[in-house]
Design a protein around this motif. Structure first.
Motif, mmCIF file in Angstrom:
data_model
loop_
_atom_site.group_PDB
_atom_site.id
_atom_site.type_symbol
_atom_site.label_atom_id
_atom_site.label_comp_id
_atom_site.label_asym_id
_atom_site.label_seq_id
_atom_site.Cartn_x
_atom_site.Cartn_y
_atom_site.Cartn_z
ATOM 1 N N UNK A 28 0.811 -1.217 0.000
ATOM 2 C CA UNK A 28 0.000 0.000 0.000
ATOM 3 C C UNK A 28 0.849 1.274 0.000
ATOM 4 N N UNK A 29 2.124 1.135 0.343
ATOM 5 C CA UNK A 29 3.057 2.268 0.360
ATOM 6 C C UNK A 29 2.586 3.392 1.295
ATOM 7 N N UNK A 30 2.123 2.995 2.479
ATOM 8 C CA UNK A 30 1.766 3.994 3.484
ATOM 9 C C UNK A 30 3.027 4.689 4.004
ATOM 10 N N UNK A 31 2.906 5.970 4.260
ATOM 11 C CA UNK A 31 3.962 6.695 4.961
ATOM 12 C C UNK A 31 3.684 6.713 6.460
ATOM 13 N N UNK A 32 2.420 6.862 6.804
ATOM 14 C CA UNK A 32 1.960 6.804 8.195
ATOM 15 C C UNK A 32 0.739 5.888 8.250
ATOM 16 N N UNK A 33 0.551 5.250 9.383
ATOM 17 C CA UNK A 33 -0.637 4.421 9.580
ATOM 18 C C UNK A 33 -1.115 4.610 11.014
ATOM 19 N N UNK A 34 -2.391 4.991 11.131
ATOM 20 C CA UNK A 34 -2.959 5.314 12.442
ATOM 21 C C UNK A 34 -3.992 4.267 12.846
ATOM 22 N N UNK A 35 -3.752 3.587 13.962
ATOM 23 C CA UNK A 35 -4.741 2.699 14.579
ATOM 24 C C UNK A 35 -5.496 3.494 15.643
ATOM 25 N N UNK A 36 -6.818 3.441 15.569
ATOM 26 C CA UNK A 36 -7.659 4.054 16.591
ATOM 27 C C UNK A 36 -8.333 2.934 17.364
ATOM 28 N N UNK A 37 -8.112 2.897 18.656
ATOM 29 C CA UNK A 37 -8.593 1.799 19.493
ATOM 30 C C UNK A 37 -9.758 2.243 20.352
ATOM 31 N N UNK A 38 -10.870 1.526 20.235
ATOM 32 C CA UNK A 38 -12.014 1.747 21.118
ATOM 33 C C UNK A 38 -11.929 0.757 22.266
ATOM 34 N N UNK A 39 -11.871 1.264 23.495
ATOM 35 C CA UNK A 39 -11.745 0.404 24.656
ATOM 36 C C UNK A 39 -10.297 0.072 24.951
ATOM 37 N N UNK A 40 -10.118 -0.947 25.776
ATOM 38 C CA UNK A 40 -8.776 -1.379 26.165
ATOM 39 C C UNK A 40 -8.193 -2.297 25.087
ATOM 40 N N UNK A 41 -6.850 -2.369 25.022
ATOM 41 C CA UNK A 41 -6.274 -3.210 23.991
ATOM 42 C C UNK A 41 -4.790 -3.440 24.135
ATOM 43 N N UNK A 42 -4.392 -4.298 25.077
ATOM 44 C CA UNK A 42 -2.974 -4.594 25.276
ATOM 45 C C UNK A 42 -2.395 -5.305 24.061
ATOM 46 N N UNK A 43 -3.159 -6.171 23.441
ATOM 47 C CA UNK A 43 -2.637 -6.897 22.284
ATOM 48 C C UNK A 43 -2.551 -5.984 21.056
ATOM 49 N N UNK A 44 -3.466 -5.049 20.935
ATOM 50 C CA UNK A 44 -3.383 -4.087 19.841
ATOM 51 C C UNK A 44 -2.081 -3.303 19.917
ATOM 52 N N UNK A 45 -1.703 -2.912 21.121
ATOM 53 C CA UNK A 45 -0.439 -2.191 21.308
ATOM 54 C C UNK A 45 0.734 -3.055 20.875
ATOM 55 N N UNK A 46 0.704 -4.337 21.208
ATOM 56 C CA UNK A 46 1.795 -5.233 20.806
ATOM 57 C C UNK A 46 1.832 -5.412 19.292
#
Length: 402
Positions: free
Chosen positions: A54-72
């Motif tokens: 996709x050739x992203x320069x930046x990629x933003x994850x928006x997390x609803x709620x808690x998410x320890x695994x998302x951070x990993x």
């Protein structure tokens, strides 16, 4: 290009949330590309390849709620892809990972709702120990879904890239009580796998499964075809190693024991005594196993019938195209099967396969259902007499209009 995705996390399982109209408008106005990704079907390596393509320069994850695994997961991506800047924020706008000054705008998240499905772990363990997956035909060859490891010390012997080839929403099950020793810590620091131990659930899924020899399971299936009867006297919720016993192409699970890597829990099919083979080699080794007991559509249906049989006392007889009820079973090619019938001492029932709904009915409905499945409406006038037209009209209204 800047990618943006909204996730929620439920007990470690990652779920993509649908964007609202306001969020779509925000992305269009601020040069964000609203992104979606299937975490159930794709592996960690697939995700890396996708991000690179996709050739992203930046990629933003928006997390609803808690998410320890998302951070990993975000940290894993950043470690593997230095040419993309990854960021993670929560729904309040707090920066959990990445550049705290990257985003100077408030993202509209009103209307996006989290995803909850509290039995996901139980479903994953059912699939691990039976080999039965609800979407086995959606991608071939099947990606590696779930992995069983006998003890934590075996983790040091497994090629680390094996875990990269697991689907993101898959499970690594260790058959010990919960522990966080050095092999576990090292694995978790490398790959954001979802980990479960034997005491994660208050009961053992494995102990609730029936065990069969292949010859006995073959005989049970023949009985179903010839009589419509599926026996489950101990009311088990499934069959241990069903996929491998029946010869299904189940390359989506592995069992790692001290003496080697197996395709099944009962250790009937040894794939390798060495631990350094990659998933392609293991999959190739598994192709030389048993022939299928029945055509795949029938093999996919039988576990559903077996589980339904556990919901009733006594013997259940099922109405399906592949089995005898009042009419011979169908040998020809069929369209999609949407409903099956059930008759036992508790009454007559129909089970809708798409919605998993069970409702009570009567013998007339089951007779029409069987005739419809087997394209034998010619037998119904004699079977139903003067009630034929009204009964068929009622059946069609229910089937096609709910």
């Amino acid at each position: 290009m800047i990618g943006l995705t909204v996730l929620s996390e439920s007990e470690g399982w990652l779920h993509q949330l649908d964007p609202t109209g306001a969020l779509k408008t925000f992305c269009e106005q601020h040069r964000f590309s609203m992104d979606r990704y299937d975490y159930d079907q794709h592996t960690f390596l697939d995700l890396l390849d996708y991000m690179d393509f996709q050739e992203f320069e930046h990629y933003l994850f928006v997390l609803r709620g808690q998410g320890e695994r998302t951070l990993r997961l975000v940290a894993y991506l950043q470690q593997r892809m230095l040419h993309v800047q990854f960021h993670l924020i929560n729904e309040r706008g707090d920066v959990l990972f990445g550049d705290p000054y990257f985003l100077d705008k408030t993202i509209p998240l009103e209307g996006t709702t989290g995803y909850t499905q509290p039995i996901e772990l139980q479903d994953a363990l059912m699939s691990l120990f039976t080999g039965v997956y609800p979407d086995t035909a959606s991608r071939q060859p099947q990606p590696l879904r779930h992995v069983y490891v006998e003890t934590t010390d075996l983790l040091d012997s497994i090629t680390p890239t094996l875990f990269d080839q697991m689907t993101i929403n898959s499970l690594l099950y260790i058959d010990q009580s919960t522990r966080h020793d050095l092999p576990v810590i090292e694995l978790m620091s490398r790959t954001p796998v979802l980990l479960a131990f034997s005491d994660t659930l208050p009961f053992s899924v494995r102990d609730r499964l029936a065990t069969f020899e292949r010859s006995d399971l073959d005989a049970a299936m023949q009985q179903w075809q010839e009589t419509g009867v599926v026996l489950n006297p101990e009311q088990r919720i499934g069959i241990l190693d069903y996929a491998t016993l029946t010869g299904m192409p189940s390359s989506h699970r592995l069992f790692i024991h001290r003496d080697g890597i197996y395709a099944d829990y009962e250790k009937r099919i040894l794939l390798s005594k060495a631990f350094d083979l990659n998933i392609c080699q293991l999959r190739q080794n598994q192709l030389a196993t048993w022939e299928v007991l029945l055509p795949i559509p029938q093999l996919a249906l039988y576990p559903i019938l077996f589980q339904l049989a556990s919901a009733f006392q006594g013997t259940s007889q099922f109405v399906t195209p592949y089995s005898v009820f009042e009419l011979p079973r169908t040998e020809g090619k069929l369209g999609p099967l949407t409903m099956i019938g059930i008759q036992n001492k508790e009454g007559c029932f129909a089970f809708e396969l798409l919605t998993n709904q069970l409702f009570e009915t009567d013998e007339v409905f089951l007779a029409i259902l069987e005739a419809d499945q087997k394209e034998r409406f010619d037998v119904l006038p004699k079977r139903l007499g003067t009630d034929y037209e009204a009964a068929v009209r009622t059946y069609k209204e229910l089937i096609y209009h709910g």
